[in-house]
Structure formats: structure tokens, C-alpha cells
Motif scaffolding. Structure first.
Motif, PDB file in Angstrom:
ATOM      1  N   SER A 180       0.805  -1.225   0.000  1.00 32.88           N
ATOM      2  CA  SER A 180       0.000   0.000   0.000  1.00 32.88           C
ATOM      3  C   SER A 180       0.838   1.276   0.000  1.00 32.88           C
ATOM      4  N   VAL A 181       2.137   1.147  -0.234  1.00 32.04           N
ATOM      5  CA  VAL A 181       3.013   2.319  -0.231  1.00 32.04           C
ATOM      6  C   VAL A 181       3.797   2.356  -1.544  1.00 32.04           C
ATOM      7  N   SER A 182       3.631   3.432  -2.291  1.00 24.42           N
ATOM      8  CA  SER A 182       4.366   3.590  -3.552  1.00 24.42           C
ATOM      9  C   SER A 182       5.799   4.015  -3.277  1.00 24.42           C
ATOM     10  N   THR A 183       6.661   3.849  -4.264  1.00 26.92           N
ATOM     11  CA  THR A 183       8.051   4.284  -4.124  1.00 26.92           C
ATOM     12  C   THR A 183       8.119   5.777  -3.805  1.00 26.92           C
ATOM     13  N   ALA A 184       7.262   6.561  -4.440  1.00 31.28           N
ATOM     14  CA  ALA A 184       7.247   8.004  -4.179  1.00 31.28           C
ATOM     15  C   ALA A 184       6.899   8.301  -2.717  1.00 31.28           C
ATOM     16  N   LEU A 185       5.960   7.529  -2.160  1.00 31.59           N
ATOM     17  CA  LEU A 185       5.576   7.748  -0.765  1.00 31.59           C
ATOM     18  C   LEU A 185       6.661   7.258   0.191  1.00 31.59           C
ATOM     19  N   TRP A 186       7.304   6.139  -0.134  1.00 29.10           N
ATOM     20  CA  TRP A 186       8.443   5.687   0.668  1.00 29.10           C
ATOM     21  C   TRP A 186       9.490   6.793   0.756  1.00 29.10           C
ATOM     22  N   GLN A 187       9.763   7.420  -0.351  1.00 29.54           N
ATOM     23  CA  GLN A 187      10.787   8.473  -0.374  1.00 29.54           C
ATOM     24  C   GLN A 187      10.380   9.682   0.452  1.00 29.54           C
ATOM     25  N   GLU A 188       9.070   9.981   0.463  1.00 34.19           N
ATOM     26  CA  GLU A 188       8.576  11.075   1.304  1.00 34.19           C
ATOM     27  C   GLU A 188       8.727  10.733   2.793  1.00 34.19           C
ATOM     28  N   MET A 189       8.445   9.481   3.141  1.00 31.56           N
ATOM     29  CA  MET A 189       8.442   9.056   4.537  1.00 31.56           C
ATOM     30  C   MET A 189       9.824   8.826   5.127  1.00 31.56           C
ATOM     31  N   GLN A 190      10.717   8.318   4.315  1.00 30.46           N
ATOM     32  CA  GLN A 190      11.987   7.776   4.818  1.00 30.46           C
ATOM     33  C   GLN A 190      12.749   8.703   5.772  1.00 30.46           C
ATOM     34  N   PRO A 191      12.816  10.013   5.536  1.00 23.69           N
ATOM     35  CA  PRO A 191      13.544  10.875   6.475  1.00 23.69           C
ATOM     36  C   PRO A 191      12.973  10.864   7.897  1.00 23.69           C
ATOM     37  N   TYR A 192      11.719  10.478   8.048  1.00 23.90           N
ATOM     38  CA  TYR A 192      11.093  10.490   9.366  1.00 23.90           C
ATOM     39  C   TYR A 192      11.316   9.198  10.149  1.00 23.90           C
ATOM     40  N   PHE A 193      12.018   8.244   9.573  1.00 26.99           N
ATOM     41  CA  PHE A 193      12.251   6.967  10.237  1.00 26.99           C
ATOM     42  C   PHE A 193      13.509   6.962  11.107  1.00 26.99           C
ATOM     43  N   LEU A 248      13.682   1.111   5.898  1.00 21.74           N
ATOM     44  CA  LEU A 248      13.479   1.184   7.342  1.00 21.74           C
ATOM     45  C   LEU A 248      14.766   1.042   8.151  1.00 21.74           C
ATOM     46  N   GLU A 249      15.878   0.859   7.492  1.00 21.03           N
ATOM     47  CA  GLU A 249      17.083   0.453   8.222  1.00 21.03           C
ATOM     48  C   GLU A 249      17.664   1.529   9.135  1.00 21.03           C
ATOM     49  N   ALA A 250      17.245   2.776   9.006  1.00 21.51           N
ATOM     50  CA  ALA A 250      17.738   3.825   9.903  1.00 21.51           C
ATOM     51  C   ALA A 250      16.925   3.912  11.187  1.00 21.51           C
ATOM     52  N   ALA A 251      15.884   3.088  11.307  1.00 27.71           N
ATOM     53  CA  ALA A 251      15.007   3.128  12.485  1.00 27.71           C
ATOM     54  C   ALA A 251      15.728   2.613  13.727  1.00 27.71           C
ATOM     55  N   LYS A 252      15.256   3.061  14.885  1.00 29.22           N
ATOM     56  CA  LYS A 252      15.790   2.556  16.156  1.00 29.22           C
ATOM     57  C   LYS A 252      15.300   1.138  16.422  1.00 29.22           C
ATOM     58  N   HIS A 253      14.060   0.865  16.019  1.00 32.21           N
ATOM     59  CA  HIS A 253      13.482  -0.466  16.194  1.00 32.21           C
ATOM     60  C   HIS A 253      12.336  -0.611  15.198  1.00 32.21           C
ATOM     61  N   VAL A 254      12.187  -1.805  14.633  1.00 34.66           N
ATOM     62  CA  VAL A 254      11.117  -2.067  13.675  1.00 34.66           C
ATOM     63  C   VAL A 254      10.269  -3.230  14.185  1.00 34.66           C
ATOM     64  N   LEU A 255       8.952  -3.017  14.235  1.00 30.07           N
ATOM     65  CA  LEU A 255       8.011  -4.089  14.555  1.00 30.07           C
ATOM     66  C   LEU A 255       7.380  -4.568  13.256  1.00 30.07           C
ATOM     67  N   LEU A 256       7.640  -5.807  12.904  1.00 27.18           N
ATOM     68  CA  LEU A 256       6.998  -6.446  11.758  1.00 27.18           C
ATOM     69  C   LEU A 256       5.766  -7.180  12.266  1.00 27.18           C
ATOM     70  N   VAL A 257       4.588  -6.824  11.742  1.00 26.39           N
ATOM     71  CA  VAL A 257       3.340  -7.302  12.319  1.00 26.39           C
ATOM     72  C   VAL A 257       2.648  -8.320  11.411  1.00 26.39           C
ATOM     73  N   HIS A 258       2.210  -9.397  11.987  1.00 27.68           N
ATOM     74  CA  HIS A 258       1.473 -10.521  11.399  1.00 27.68           C
ATOM     75  C   HIS A 258       2.413 -11.626  10.932  1.00 27.68           C
ATOM     76  N   ASN A 259       3.186 -11.402   9.844  1.00 31.00           N
ATOM     77  CA  ASN A 259       4.242 -12.351   9.461  1.00 31.00           C
ATOM     78  C   ASN A 259       3.724 -13.753   9.168  1.00 31.00           C
ATOM     79  N   SER A 260       2.489 -13.852   8.692  1.00 30.30           N
ATOM     80  CA  SER A 260       1.878 -15.166   8.482  1.00 30.30           C
ATOM     81  C   SER A 260       2.547 -15.962   7.367  1.00 30.30           C
TER      82      SER A 260
END
Length: 389
Positions: A180-193, A248-260
Motif C-alpha cells: 500500500s506504499v508507492s516508491t514516491a511515498l516511501w521516499q517522502e516518509m523515509q527521512p522520518y524513520f 526502514l534500516e535507519a530506524a531505532k526499532h522495527v516491529l513487523l506485524v502478522h508475518n503469516s
């Protein structure tokens, strides 16, 4: 100073199980003073039947969807579930707020002391200002159409600012899911991680991996029904997790949810990543939507850090961490009790960055004190939870 002293059949500290010869000592407000052997505890020790443990951490919830309880049918599969959520989100504000308040009451009664909560609006903010529970607020962003990336980002930033103003250390921007996240949106978000706690729905359905491997599968139907276009998307030939995790690799911690539908190759990939990762299991929601459970034995075999969430009342019959543990022990009876209790106490607190306050019985912390009753080495349908402090 007045103290309270508790002795039970067993005592789980958040990290390890101790026997009946131990006594938990707190002050009258619930701050932990010490764990001592019986002989050193003195008088006025309250004897309890069951297991004492710290308050539960619900690592993944959508409190804002509480008004959808019983509205969405079970066993539809993820794509049709998502469609139902989108179509049924719009209720009168008073109904939404009343459902949020009731759901929080239920979590308190179920022994939950802190929640990792997904926020797509500010409906939960007034309830959270009461500070009855601790929350980490994950301001969630989605947008598969790259043309609206900027609009979606700005809208979510507006929500983020409202949460951040009240809870500056417990609010962060997070992506919804790889599909549900386009490459353009990933690029917008990434600095906030950078140096933030981030969560993302991961591999909740087989269709998610299929989309990234070959640009096919049931999500193509979702996009068509929702009239969403992403002409810039190109299949990577890999599962979804290794396709997007580099953002996501610059994050302090990542929660991966569901992982089915996480596989060994995904775990091998995560081990080479820079960010600390916890895998969050929401078994009752997985059964509600997809009629499947995550590969728990694979995670245990690989010594993965596990935490537990309830997901939402749109995808679950209750917001009870104990009921999630009951489901896990029913389907995986060989799991150790200590492993499960650590997942919902110390691991959960660490994943949400609140381990200095909650998650374990250590001097100076105020983690809450629960008593698990009708329990031995397994959590059964008869096991119940009682708040002691």
C-alpha cells in the motif's frame, strides 16, 4: 514507607520464571522495591494461587477501529477484509468515541498496561490524554498511487503534529504495508524513520509476496476495485519484506506485524539488517481474516524476538493479550510458558521503547502486577487474569 508483599505459586519477572520461594515487594503505589526469598520477606506477606507477572504489553492495536466490532465477517481473506474496512470506517463521531472508550476499558480489565497503536486519524487522542494506559502512537501512512504521495504525506504529518504535541516521545510515522506504499511515498516518509520506532504490516497474506515476486495475485483485484493505479511499480522477484526493508534500516526499532507468510529466506535477510527487529504475532486476527497462523515454530527455531498484539475489533472478538496466548498455546502446546510471557512483557516493552518503566519486575519500575490463575505449565481456556496492582 509502607510495603506490599506478594507470594505466589510462581513469579515471572518479565525475563525468567522463579519458584514459590520468592516474594515480590512493592510500595503502596506499585513501584517495585525488590524480589527476595521467603525467609527474608518478613511479615504481612499475601499468599496467592497462580503466577505473578508484569502487566501485559499489546504491541499492535487499531483502537480507532473499535466501532467495527462484529461488522466485518470472518474468513474473507485480506483483500476483502481491507475493502470492508475502507467501506465501513465512516460512523458518527459519538459512536466511534464511545467504542474507543469501551475498548480501552476492556484492555485495562484484561491486564494491559501499554499499547502500540495505529493511528490514521485523531479519534483516539482525547481518550489517550486521560493517560489510563501508555501508548506509542504509530501515525500510519498509505498510498499506492504515486500521484497522491505528497497529499497523503501532508495529511499524515498534520495528524502526527497533533499527537507529537501531546506525546512527543511516543509518536512516530509508519508505513501501512508493502502493498500500500508507492516508491514516491516511501521516499517522502523515509527521512522520518531515523532513530524512531517504526511498525509495518508484513506478509499478512500470500498475495503480498506474490505481488512483489511477479506483479500478480489478489492485490491486483484490490487495486482494480478501488481504481488505484501505480504504473511505476515493478516486481522485484523477491518476497515483500526484502523488497522494502531497506527503507526502514535507519530506524531505532522495527516491529513487523502478522508475518503469516514469512519464510526462512526472509529471516536470513533480516539478520543482515542494521535495525533491531521484533516480530509481532496477532494470531486471533490471522484466524479471523485468513484462517491461518504464522510459522511460530520457524521463529522460535531462529531465536526471533517475539511480541504479541491484538490487532483491532474489526478483526478480533476482543482486545485481550491473554486470549492471544491461549490461541498460541492451543495450537503450539510445546511452546514454553516463559517464552510466551516474555513476549507480552519485557519484549513488548523493549519494542515500544518503554522497558525502563514497564515489562519487568525491577527496582524503580511500575510495570503493573498481574495474577494468572488456573495455570500450571500451560495457558488453557480456563486461565484468567486478575490485576493485583
Amino acid at each position: 514507607m509502607a510495603y506490599k508483599k506478594f507470594n505466589a505459586s510462581q513469579l515471572f519477572t518479565g525475563k525468567e520464571m522463579l519458584d514459590e520461594n520468592t516474594v515480590l515487594i512493592t510500595d503502596t503505589s506499585g513501584n517495585i522495591e525488590a524480589i527476595v526469598v521467603k525467609e527474608e520477606a518478613g511479615e504481612d506477606v499475601q499468599t496467592l494461587e497462580g503466577i505473578l507477572c508484569p502487566g501485559f504489553i499489546n504491541a499492535h492495536c487499531h483502537l480507532e477501529l473499535s466501532h467495527l466490532k462484529s461488522y466485518i465477517p470472518e474468513k474473507t481473506g485480506l483483500v476483502d477484509f481491507v475493502l470492508q474496512v475502507v467501506q465501513q470506517r465512516h460512523f458518527p463521531d459519538e459512536e466511534i468515541l464511545a467504542a474507543i472508550s469501551k475498548a480501552e476499558d476492556d484492555m485495562l480489565n484484561a491486564g494491559i498496561v501499554a499499547v502500540g497503536d495505529i493511528c490514521n486519524n485523531t479519534h483516539t487522542l482525547s481518550q489517550k490524554k486521560l493517560q489510563r494506559l501508555q501508548y506509542h502512537h504509530f501515525i500510519e501512512i498509505s498510498g499506492w498511487n504515486p500521484a497522491i504521495a505528497g497529499i497523503r504525506m501532508q495529511k499524515s504529518l498534520d495528524y502526527f503534529k497533533e499527537f507529537h504535541t501531546v506525546f512527543p516521545d511516543r509518536s512516530s510515522i509508519s508505513p501501512h504495508a508493502p502493498y500500500s506504499v508507492s516508491t514516491a511515498l516511501w521516499q517522502e516518509m523515509q527521512p522520518y524513520f531515523t532513530d524512531q520506532i517504526i511498525t509495518i504490516h508484513n506478509q499478512e497474506s500470500a498475495a503480498e509476496n506474490e505481488l512483489f515476486k511477479s506483479d500478480s495475485g489478489d492485490f491486483k483485484r484490490l487495486y482494480q476495485l478501488m481504481q488505484i493505479s501505480n504504473p511505476s511499480f515493478t516486481a522485484t522477484g523477491k518476497n515483500s519484506l526484502p523488497s522494502v526493508f531497506h527503507y526502514l534500516e535507519a530506524a531505532k526499532h522495527v516491529l513487523l506485524v502478522h508475518n503469516s507468510f514469512t519464510e526462512q529466506s526472509d529471516i536470513d535477510f533480516i539478520r543482515s539488517s542494521k535495525a533491531p527487529v521484533s516480530f509481532c504475532l496477532c494470531p486471533n486476527a490471522n484466524l479471523y481474516i485468513e484462517q491461518i497462523l504464522p510459522p511460530v515454530d520457524l521463529f522460535v527455531k531462529n531465536d526471533i524476538t517475539l511480541v504479541i498484539g491484538t490487532d483491532s475489533l474489526a478483526s478480533n472478538h476482543q482486545l485481550s493479550i491473554l486470549d492471544e496466548l491461549k490461541t498460541l498455546h492451543q495450537h503450539f502446546p510445546h511452546l514454553s510458558l516463559s517464552l510466551l510471557l516474555k513476549a507480552v512483557t519485557y519484549n513488548g516493552a523493549t519494542a515500544l521503547g518503554i522497558e525502563k518503566e514497564l515489562g519487568s519486575f525491577e527496582k524503580g519500575k511500575k510495570p503493573g502486577v498481574l495474577l494468572l490463575k488456573d495455570i500450571a505449565d500451560k495457558i488453557t481456556a480456563d486461565t484468567s487474569v486478575q490485576r493485583v496492582l
